[in-house]
Design an enzyme around this catalytic site. Structure first.
Site, PDB file in Angstrom:
ATOM      1  N   GLY A  64      21.431  18.558  14.265  1.00 17.66           N
ATOM      2  CA  GLY A  64      21.433  17.406  13.378  1.00 17.66           C
ATOM      3  C   GLY A  64      20.232  17.312  12.469  1.00 17.66           C
ATOM      4  O   GLY A  64      19.795  18.283  11.851  1.00 17.66           O
ATOM      5  N   ILE A  65      19.664  16.118  12.395  1.00 18.31           N
ATOM      6  CA  ILE A  65      18.561  15.851  11.468  1.00 18.31           C
ATOM      7  C   ILE A  65      17.340  16.701  11.786  1.00 18.31           C
ATOM      8  O   ILE A  65      16.701  17.256  10.885  1.00 18.31           O
ATOM      9  CB  ILE A  65      18.209  14.348  11.489  1.00 18.31           C
ATOM     10  N   GLY A  66      16.979  16.809  13.065  1.00 17.28           N
ATOM     11  CA  GLY A  66      15.816  17.614  13.441  1.00 17.28           C
ATOM     12  C   GLY A  66      15.964  19.067  13.033  1.00 17.28           C
ATOM     13  O   GLY A  66      15.017  19.699  12.549  1.00 17.28           O
ATOM     14  N   CYS A 112      12.216  19.988  26.326  1.00 15.29           N
ATOM     15  CA  CYS A 112      11.279  18.876  26.404  1.00 15.29           C
ATOM     16  C   CYS A 112      12.017  17.550  26.419  1.00 15.29           C
ATOM     17  O   CYS A 112      12.834  17.271  25.540  1.00 15.29           O
ATOM     18  CB  CYS A 112      10.313  18.927  25.213  1.00 15.29           C
ATOM     19  N   ASN A 140      11.186  12.993  16.087  1.00 14.09           N
ATOM     20  CA  ASN A 140      12.568  12.797  15.662  1.00 14.09           C
ATOM     21  C   ASN A 140      13.507  12.416  16.805  1.00 14.09           C
ATOM     22  O   ASN A 140      14.563  11.836  16.557  1.00 14.09           O
ATOM     23  CB  ASN A 140      13.068  14.080  14.990  1.00 14.09           C
ATOM     24  N   SER A 187      15.160   4.323  11.071  1.00 10.12           N
ATOM     25  CA  SER A 187      16.546   4.195  10.658  1.00 10.12           C
ATOM     26  C   SER A 187      16.640   3.061   9.635  1.00 10.12           C
ATOM     27  O   SER A 187      15.771   2.172   9.606  1.00 10.12           O
ATOM     28  CB  SER A 187      17.430   3.869  11.869  1.00 10.12           C
ATOM     29  N   TYR A 200      18.613  -1.012  19.914  1.00  8.14           N
ATOM     30  CA  TYR A 200      18.320   0.065  18.958  1.00  8.14           C
ATOM     31  C   TYR A 200      17.694  -0.519  17.701  1.00  8.14           C
ATOM     32  O   TYR A 200      16.705   0.012  17.176  1.00  8.14           O
ATOM     33  CB  TYR A 200      19.607   0.807  18.612  1.00  8.14           C
ATOM     34  N   THR A 237      26.149  12.964  12.644  1.00 11.21           N
ATOM     35  CA  THR A 237      25.595  13.520  13.872  1.00 11.21           C
ATOM     36  C   THR A 237      26.406  13.004  15.062  1.00 11.21           C
ATOM     37  O   THR A 237      27.171  12.047  14.955  1.00 11.21           O
ATOM     38  CB  THR A 237      24.122  13.110  14.074  1.00 11.21           C
TER      39      THR A 237
END
Length: 314
Positions: A64-66, A112, A140, A187, A200, A237
């Protein structure tokens, strides 16, 4: 270049020249790869892009974004990246893809869990072991699961705090480092009300305010480290796809409320976040907050509280 070999064939009066397709392909690939690596090394010395020749560490970097953050920086001359994630299979695959595309030892993966302090610090130590330095830290890793709100807070809040503090610890001039950049991922829901995912919503608002505070000139002058915040909109995602299953318990069908709200917002590919990251790092404005929505990237400013004051009763 000797890409055609001369072979002597018995029972013939003269030598014949054969075009060895396999040899040509193997040799050509080797030369192309060597030339590509050499060109990248030379461009590393010439380019003025802020990520060029730098080393980055990214949590939640497997997909995804990472993943797109890493890819976009590598395309612009990043020297190397360490990806940390709980998704071991995806992480190893991502590192292999990056090394195949951009050159040997361009990427490493270490499993991790950011909620485990020792594992997160080991990720930083691993990066130092592989590359001797860290220049960019991207916190992230995130979770959109109000159903498990305690874990969500551990990932989105505590993980970002710890990752930021470790960034200062390993890059700060006050710790004999050379300074660097920390990017915390929030976000658009940190900038507006999102009653379908209130926990969230709160964690991402925290990330924005925490990052803003840590970007104060006091910290920058002491450490040489800048702090940025990036706020993706609805991005394609797994986190978004699975949102309905993880609504806050005890409040009816709040998961569906969240899912419907996300569906009504414009979506974008994860690649857009990678492009915005580069734009933000090029602008290099400490404390800046950037939104990516509908693949458009723009900076936003937090209002001063005095501008929020309502009308007086009298």
């Amino acid at each position: 270049m000797a890409l055609i070999r001369t072979l002597t064939v018995k029972k013939l009066d003269s030598s014949r020249v054969f075009y060895d397709k396999f040899h040509f392909k193997k040799r050509f690939n080797h030369l192309t790869r060597t030339s590509t690596i050499w060109n990248r090394e030379m461009s590393c010395k010439r380019s003025k892009h802020p990520v060029n020749c730098k080393i980055a560490l990214i949590t939640g970097g497997s997909v995804g974004i990472g993943y797109e953050f890493a890819k976009s920086m590598l395309q612009c001359g990043l020297k190397g990246v360490v990806l940390g994630d709980v998704r071991e299979k995806d992480g190893k695959r991502a590192a292999e893809e990056f090394n195949e595309t951009f050159g040997e030892n361009k990427a490493f993966f270490l499993k991790c869990d950011v909620t485990k302090g020792e594992e997160l610090e080991n990720l930083f130590k691993y990066c130092i072991d592989k590359y001797k330095t860290i220049d960019i830290v991207i916190n992230n890793a995130g979770l959109l699961q109000d159903k498990y709100w305690s874990l969500e807070i551990d990932v989105n809040v505590k993980g970002v705090i710890h990752g930021t503090l470790l960034g200062f610890e390993y890059m700060g001039k006050h710790k004999k480092g050379k300074g660097g950049s920390i990017v915390n991922v929030a976000s658009i829901y940190g900038l507006q009300q999102a009653h379908g995912c209130p926990v969230y919503n709160g964690t991402k608002a925290f990330v924005i305010r925490f990052s803003d505070a840590m970007s104060n000139e006091y910290y920058e002058n002491l450490t040489g480290v800048k702090v940025f915040t990036i706020c993706p909109g609805v991005t394609d995602t797994n986190m978004i796809d699975e949102s309905a299953k993880y609504g806050l318990q005890g409040f009816g069908d709040v998961g569906k409320i969240l899912s419907d709200a996300l569906a009504n917002l414009p979506s974008q590919p994860a690649e857009a976040c990678g492009r915005c990251l580069l734009k933000m790092l090029c602008a290099d404005e400490n404390g800046s907050i950037w939104v990516i929505e509908e693949s458009e990237c723009y900076e936003v400013k937090l209002p001063d509280r005095h501008t929020l004051r309502g009308c007086d009763d009298d």
